[in-house]
Design a protein around this motif. Structure first.
Motif, short mmCIF file in Angstrom:
data_model
loop_
_atom_site.label_atom_id
_atom_site.label_comp_id
_atom_site.label_asym_id
_atom_site.label_seq_id
_atom_site.Cartn_x
_atom_site.Cartn_y
_atom_site.Cartn_z
N LEU A 1 2.54 1.65 -3.49
CA LEU A 1 1.53 2.30 -4.54
C LEU A 1 1.08 3.75 -4.29
CD1 LEU A 1 -1.07 -1.04 -4.33
CD2 LEU A 1 0.59 -0.24 -6.30
N MET A 2 1.01 4.11 -2.90
CA MET A 2 0.83 5.53 -2.62
C MET A 2 1.86 6.63 -2.93
SD MET A 2 -0.97 5.25 1.12
CE MET A 2 -1.10 7.01 1.22
N LEU A 3 3.17 5.84 -2.81
CA LEU A 3 4.26 6.58 -3.14
C LEU A 3 4.53 6.76 -4.88
CD1 LEU A 3 6.91 8.17 -2.12
CD2 LEU A 3 7.99 6.07 -2.49
N VAL B 1 0.90 -1.11 0.01
CA VAL B 1 0.08 0.00 -0.10
C VAL B 1 0.80 1.37 -0.01
CG1 VAL B 1 -1.66 1.41 1.35
CG2 VAL B 1 -1.79 -1.04 1.12
N ALA B 2 1.81 1.31 0.78
CA ALA B 2 3.03 2.45 1.01
C ALA B 2 3.44 2.71 -0.42
CB ALA B 2 3.90 2.15 1.99
N THR C 1 4.23 1.35 -11.08
CA THR C 1 4.50 0.56 -9.67
C THR C 1 3.70 -0.61 -9.24
OG1 THR C 1 5.01 3.05 -8.72
CG2 THR C 1 4.63 1.09 -7.19
N ILE D 1 9.13 -0.36 -0.75
CA ILE D 1 8.70 1.08 -0.74
C ILE D 1 9.21 1.83 -1.73
CG2 ILE D 1 7.84 3.06 0.53
CD1 ILE D 1 7.26 1.06 2.93
N MET E 1 1.82 6.71 -6.78
CA MET E 1 0.71 7.57 -6.97
C MET E 1 1.23 9.08 -7.08
SD MET E 1 -3.46 7.65 -5.75
CE MET E 1 -2.74 7.82 -4.20
N LEU E 2 1.93 9.37 -5.81
CA LEU E 2 2.51 10.43 -5.55
C LEU E 2 3.28 11.09 -6.87
CD1 LEU E 2 2.61 12.92 -3.46
CD2 LEU E 2 4.43 11.80 -2.73
N LEU F 1 1.98 5.17 -10.61
CA LEU F 1 1.04 4.37 -9.91
C LEU F 1 0.97 3.00 -10.91
CD1 LEU F 1 -0.51 3.22 -8.02
CD2 LEU F 1 -2.71 4.25 -8.74
#
Length: 207
Positions: A46-48, A43-44, A58, A88, A50-51, A55
């Motif tokens: 994927l969030m990074l 999850v972390a 990743t 991550i 997306m940031l 995404l």
């Protein structure tokens, strides 16, 4: 090994409800710990991704790594937290690298693709599966099954790379380069150099 309070509580709860032994409770605690940390790491990452606007790349890298590592194995960190940091950071970085590499001309992309395919097959044939001291592969038949599965995955990725190199879809080149960089990274993790790199990370003093 110390575990998170969350893992201990859930393992104890399930043990009480099912009447498991203390030894099996420890195994259950370990399983819950690994699953929880892996979920947090994914999850972390994927969030990074997306940031940074990468995404899809990743997510592609994580998916390929899951298939690859399950069959071919590779170097593992002794610390779940350090392993998490690697996960991550490395897959968003792979996706960002793919974006940069996708701007190269087709001839350069094809050379990188061919090199990655050759490297991947050589690593699979000569090294896979690579186990860990904590979970050695004892059975010769299981080792053979894992190698065959790893080769099938590598063959599938190779075919996908060939298809991506021929189509005009806007995202095809980025996806192609993402798979290429993933293959190189995951093949490195099968080698002695990959193990030395993870060992170096494990030995970094954090304070």
């Amino acid at each position: 090994m110390s575990y998170l309070a969350f893992s201990k509580r859930w393992a104890n709860y399930l043990t009480v409800r099912t009447g498991l032994s203390h030894e099996k409770e420890l195994v259950l605690t370990y399983v819950i710990e690994v699953l929880t940390l892996n979920l947090i790491n994914i999850v972390a990452a994927l969030m990074l991704g997306m940031l940074f606007g990468v995404l899809p790349g990743t997510a592609t890298g994580i998916f390929i790594a899951t298939l690859y590592r399950h069959t071919a194995g590779g170097a593992h960190s002794n610390s779940p937290w350090r392993c998490g940091i690697i996960t991550i950071t490395i897959y968003p970085l792979i996706a960002l690298s793919a974006v940069k590499l996708s701007t190269l001309g087709k001839s350069y992309a094809d050379i990188l693709t061919a090199s990655a395919i050759i490297l991947g097959f050589v690593a699979m044939i000569l090294l896979a599966p690579v186990d860990s001291p904590a979970a050695p592969i004892i059975s010769p038949s299981r080792r053979k099954r894992l190698k065959i599965s790893a080769l099938i995955i590598m063959l599938t990725l190779s075919a996908l790379l060939v298809v991506l190199s021929q189509i005009t879809w806007d995202y095809a080149r980025q996806l192609q380069m993402c798979i290429v960089v993933c293959i190189v990274w995951l093949s490195l993790m099968l080698t002695k150099q990959g193990h030395k790199l993870i060992s170096f990370v494990d030995n970094i003093k954090l304070g």
